[in-house]
Design a protein around this motif. Structure first.
Motif, PDB file in Angstrom:
ATOM      1  N   THR A  93       0.836  -1.195   0.000  1.00 59.06           N
ATOM      2  CA  THR A  93       0.000   0.000   0.000  1.00 59.06           C
ATOM      3  C   THR A  93       0.873   1.247   0.000  1.00 59.06           C
ATOM      4  N   ASP A  94       0.350   2.345  -0.509  1.00 54.44           N
ATOM      5  CA  ASP A  94       1.065   3.613  -0.470  1.00 54.44           C
ATOM      6  C   ASP A  94       0.730   4.352   0.818  1.00 54.44           C
ATOM      7  N   VAL A  95       1.710   5.012   1.387  1.00 53.66           N
ATOM      8  CA  VAL A  95       1.527   5.823   2.587  1.00 53.66           C
ATOM      9  C   VAL A  95       1.813   7.272   2.203  1.00 53.66           C
ATOM     10  N   ILE A  96       0.896   8.160   2.536  1.00 51.30           N
ATOM     11  CA  ILE A  96       1.034   9.575   2.206  1.00 51.30           C
ATOM     12  C   ILE A  96       1.388  10.350   3.468  1.00 51.30           C
ATOM     13  N   VAL A  97       2.467  11.122   3.400  1.00 53.63           N
ATOM     14  CA  VAL A  97       2.874  11.980   4.507  1.00 53.63           C
ATOM     15  C   VAL A  97       2.768  13.419   4.032  1.00 53.63           C
ATOM     16  N   GLN A  98       2.000  14.223   4.756  1.00 51.33           N
ATOM     17  CA  GLN A  98       1.809  15.625   4.399  1.00 51.33           C
ATOM     18  C   GLN A  98       2.334  16.528   5.497  1.00 51.33           C
ATOM     19  N   TYR A  99       2.958  17.625   5.080  1.00 51.90           N
ATOM     20  CA  TYR A  99       3.468  18.634   5.995  1.00 51.90           C
ATOM     21  C   TYR A  99       2.784  19.948   5.652  1.00 51.90           C
ATOM     22  N   THR A 100       2.121  20.537   6.629  1.00 52.60           N
ATOM     23  CA  THR A 100       1.531  21.849   6.436  1.00 52.60           C
ATOM     24  C   THR A 100       2.567  22.877   6.844  1.00 52.60           C
ATOM     25  N   TYR A 101       2.922  23.737   5.909  1.00 51.89           N
ATOM     26  CA  TYR A 101       3.939  24.750   6.145  1.00 51.89           C
ATOM     27  C   TYR A 101       3.370  26.091   5.732  1.00 51.89           C
ATOM     28  N   ASN A 102       3.102  26.945   6.728  1.00 50.37           N
ATOM     29  CA  ASN A 102       2.398  28.203   6.500  1.00 50.37           C
ATOM     30  C   ASN A 102       1.087  27.886   5.789  1.00 50.37           C
ATOM     31  N   THR A 103       0.876  28.307   4.572  1.00 44.64           N
ATOM     32  CA  THR A 103      -0.387  28.019   3.885  1.00 44.64           C
ATOM     33  C   THR A 103      -0.232  26.916   2.844  1.00 44.64           C
ATOM     34  N   ARG A 104       0.948  26.336   2.729  1.00 44.79           N
ATOM     35  CA  ARG A 104       1.201  25.305   1.714  1.00 44.79           C
ATOM     36  C   ARG A 104       1.202  23.918   2.336  1.00 44.79           C
ATOM     37  N   ILE A 105       0.893  22.937   1.509  1.00 41.11           N
ATOM     38  CA  ILE A 105       0.957  21.540   1.932  1.00 41.11           C
ATOM     39  C   ILE A 105       1.965  20.833   1.044  1.00 41.11           C
ATOM     40  N   TYR A 106       2.958  20.208   1.668  1.00 44.54           N
ATOM     41  CA  TYR A 106       3.945  19.406   0.948  1.00 44.54           C
ATOM     42  C   TYR A 106       3.601  17.942   1.181  1.00 44.54           C
ATOM     43  N   LYS A 107       3.610  17.149   0.117  1.00 41.59           N
ATOM     44  CA  LYS A 107       3.180  15.760   0.223  1.00 41.59           C
ATOM     45  C   LYS A 107       4.246  14.842  -0.356  1.00 41.59           C
ATOM     46  N   ASP A 108       4.616  13.835   0.428  1.00 44.05           N
ATOM     47  CA  ASP A 108       5.502  12.770  -0.020  1.00 44.05           C
ATOM     48  C   ASP A 108       4.699  11.473  -0.020  1.00 44.05           C
ATOM     49  N   ILE A 109       4.974  10.603  -0.972  1.00 42.94           N
ATOM     50  CA  ILE A 109       4.288   9.313  -1.031  1.00 42.94           C
ATOM     51  C   ILE A 109       5.330   8.204  -0.953  1.00 42.94           C
ATOM     52  N   ILE A 110       5.195   7.371   0.074  1.00 43.41           N
ATOM     53  CA  ILE A 110       6.065   6.207   0.222  1.00 43.41           C
ATOM     54  C   ILE A 110       5.332   5.062  -0.470  1.00 43.41           C
TER      55      ILE A 110
END
Length: 144
Positions: A93-110
């Protein structure tokens, strides 16, 4: 005379643990104590005549993903499985990790995460039961 304002933190509000969301099996997991991931490509300098490198050789790509869950999160995952099915039996399965930084969202997918080892350990004085689960993954898509 104009007053000079010194900005102590040039980045504004910094990202921290409270800005991280991990989506596991289609839901935002809450019982996470720790998450870590990285990837590497094996590279080495190639030498020929003289003392300076003449090129770079590239080897295999390798991704690592580490996850420490609270016992309650592991139980919630296991309760969603049929009786007798182990975490190691779950399809990749894929795991999604999101980081909220100020008003932006950064997303990495393992990608293609599979559980390989699950165990329990608790000792006197522990306020929670954490489980380090061992997993494998094929690769990481950064900032998608």
């Amino acid at each position: 005379m104009a007053k000079v304002v010194t900005l102590i933190n040039a980045f504004g509000r910094m990202a921290g643990w409270n800005s991280v969301t991990l989506n596991l099996f289609g839901r935002d997991a809450e019982g996470i104590a720790e998450v870590s991931y990285d990837d590497t490509i094996d590279k080495e300098l190639i030498y020929g005549a003289g003392k300076m490198p003449i090129g770079v050789g590239e080897g295999d790509y390798k991704a690592k993903f580490g996850l420490k869950l609270y016992q309650e999160e592991v139980i919630a995952i296991m309760d969603s499985l049929p009786p007798g099915v182990r975490l190691q039996d779950i399809a990749p399965t894929d795991v999604i990790v999101q980081y909220t930084y100020n008003t932006r969202i950064y997303k990495d997918i393992i990608r293609n995460v599979e559980f390989t080892k699950v165990g329990r350990a608790v000792k006197k004085g522990d306020k929670t039961v954490e489980q380090a689960v061992e997993v494998i993954c094929t690769h990481i898509d950064w900032n998608v």
